[in-house]
Design an enzyme around this catalytic site. Structure first.
Site, short mmCIF file in Angstrom:
data_model
loop_
_atom_site.label_atom_id
_atom_site.label_comp_id
_atom_site.label_asym_id
_atom_site.label_seq_id
_atom_site.Cartn_x
_atom_site.Cartn_y
_atom_site.Cartn_z
N LYS A 100 -11.92 -2.40 8.17
CA LYS A 100 -11.05 -3.32 8.90
C LYS A 100 -11.48 -3.41 10.37
O LYS A 100 -11.78 -4.48 10.88
CB LYS A 100 -9.60 -2.87 8.84
CG LYS A 100 -9.12 -2.44 7.46
CD LYS A 100 -8.98 -3.58 6.49
CE LYS A 100 -8.34 -3.12 5.19
NZ LYS A 100 -8.13 -4.22 4.25
N TRP A 130 0.82 -1.21 0.00
CA TRP A 130 0.00 0.00 0.00
C TRP A 130 0.85 1.26 0.00
O TRP A 130 0.50 2.26 -0.65
CB TRP A 130 -0.99 -0.04 1.17
CG TRP A 130 -1.90 -1.21 1.04
CD1 TRP A 130 -1.97 -2.30 1.86
CD2 TRP A 130 -2.83 -1.46 -0.03
NE1 TRP A 130 -2.88 -3.21 1.39
CE2 TRP A 130 -3.43 -2.72 0.23
CE3 TRP A 130 -3.21 -0.75 -1.16
CZ2 TRP A 130 -4.40 -3.27 -0.61
CZ3 TRP A 130 -4.17 -1.30 -2.00
CH2 TRP A 130 -4.76 -2.55 -1.73
N ASP A 189 -1.43 6.30 6.40
CA ASP A 189 -2.50 5.38 6.06
C ASP A 189 -2.59 4.39 7.21
O ASP A 189 -1.74 3.52 7.37
CB ASP A 189 -2.17 4.67 4.74
CG ASP A 189 -3.18 3.59 4.38
OD1 ASP A 189 -4.17 3.42 5.12
OD2 ASP A 189 -2.98 2.91 3.36
#
Length: 368
Positions: free
Chosen positions: A206, A113, A182
């Site tokens: 999540k 990511w 992030d």
């Protein structure tokens, strides 16, 4: 939870869901939402049908913000935004707002990511790799003192938990330049030292809600540094000022409930202790012998996404198939890295980890 000798698992019942996202939600929250789904709070309609300008929705959104503010002890200098587009939109929106045309931003790359984030930043301007663990397949987090930071960087971007690669920061960086993170796959799983952060973003799917809403925390000092002019919808200031467009009402409704659930569990100190205990049980099993092998250095192991391999790669699809038959869902690793991945976010009960460890013991006994 059935044993390996039992009849096939009943998939009409809730099983142990180790999916990396969309991930498990607290069962208590799901049951409460089920009760309210046809008619919300005596307003005559479902929460998915009411106006986003109504008093009922105002209360939902205010509650969600209040829970996040309480959990992270945020002062009034922090704006809490509910946006769309996932973390992937933030990869572009952050540099669009904060990377000057003639400036530079630093990126610490610790997995898939972070790699995607810097790719999007380079569409906007100059993005500099301050540190990377790519040379060892992202099995560690580069120590902060090794980061090659640009003296005039507009911000430093990190990914505090890499969902695919299974690594996690053990610290919140303390820098003189604003830190952007992030935090998608660890958001509200632990307390955070926010002193150096300028902006934190997280897809909700999540730890804090269903897919469809992205939570952005932006400090007002950092917000005032953004470039102008900007496209209206991609300007953080637009959303800090007011509810500009129709928000993802149902996901925010669920965020409010999960936030309240987290407070009822004792807040982030309590949930962090539980998450640490769950992860330690699983890593202790991995470390017992060489039948299973973790993929990340001990000091960088994620408490959210436990990635591992078997000593015999041919056994891995067998492991995943038999685990699924025992009610242990979604243990297959990301397609880019293979192996296994057990995502044990906030809503994964400790007995789910116990069931996985017991299965691993039995699988080794029968296949070792």
């Amino acid at each position: 939870m059935p044993t390996m000798e039992s009849t096939p698992v009943d998939k009409s019942q809730r099983l142990y869901n180790f999916s990396a996202g969309p991930a498990a939600l607290p069962e208590d929250v799901l049951l409460e939402a089920r009760e309210e789904l046809p008619v919300y709070d005596h307003v005559g309609a479902s929460v998915m049908e009411i106006s986003h300008r109504s008093a009922a929705y105002d209360e939902i959104e205010a509650g969600a913000r209040a829970h996040i503010r309480a959990l992270l002890d945020l002062d009034d200098d922090w704006h809490i935004l509910f946006l769309q587009g996932g973390a992937s939109m933030q990869f572009y929106q952050v540099p669009l707002n904060f990377l000057p045309e003639d400036g530079v931003a630093d990126y610490v790359i610790t997995g898939r990511w972070g790699t995607k984030a810097i790719k999007e930043a380079k569409r906007v301007g100059t993005a500099h790799v301050a540190a990377s663990s790519e040379d060892d397949n992202f099995s560690h987090i580069p120590a902060q003192e090794t980061w090659d930071l640009h003296p005039d960087a507009a911000y430093v971007h990190i990914t505090t938990n890499e969902t695919v690669n299974g690594n996690q920061y053990g610290f919140d960086p303390q820098l003189d330049v604003p830190v952007v993170t992030d935090a998608s796959s660890e958001f509200l799983s632990r307390p955070m030292n926010l002193d150096s952060y300028g902006l934190i973003y997280a897809g909700a799917q999540k730890n804090i809600g269903p897919a469809g809403v992205t939570i952005v925390l932006v400090h007002d000092d950092f917000l005032q540094r953004r470039k102008q002019p900007l496209p209206t919808m991609l300007d953080y200031g637009t959303h800090a000022e007011r509810r500009f467009n129709t928000p993802p009402v149902f996901p925010i409704y669920m965020v409010e409930k999960v936030g309240r659930w987290l407070l009822d569990q004792g807040g982030l100190d309590a949930i962090a202790a539980l998450n640490e205990r769950k992860a330690q049980k699983l890593y202790d099993r991995l470390d017992r012998n060489d039948f299973y092998r973790g993929t990340v250095d001990e000091g960088a192991r994620s408490r959210m996404n436990v990635t591992f391999r078997l000593h015999d790669a041919d056994l891995e699809p067998v492991f995943i198939k038999e685990a699924s038959a025992e009610g242990l869902m979604s243990l297959k690793g990301h397609r880019s890295v293979g192996g296994m991945r057990a995502s044990i976010y906030n809503a994964m009960p400790e007995d789910g980890v116990d069931a996985l460890v017991a299965f691993m013991d039995e699988f080794e006994r029968t296949h070792g």
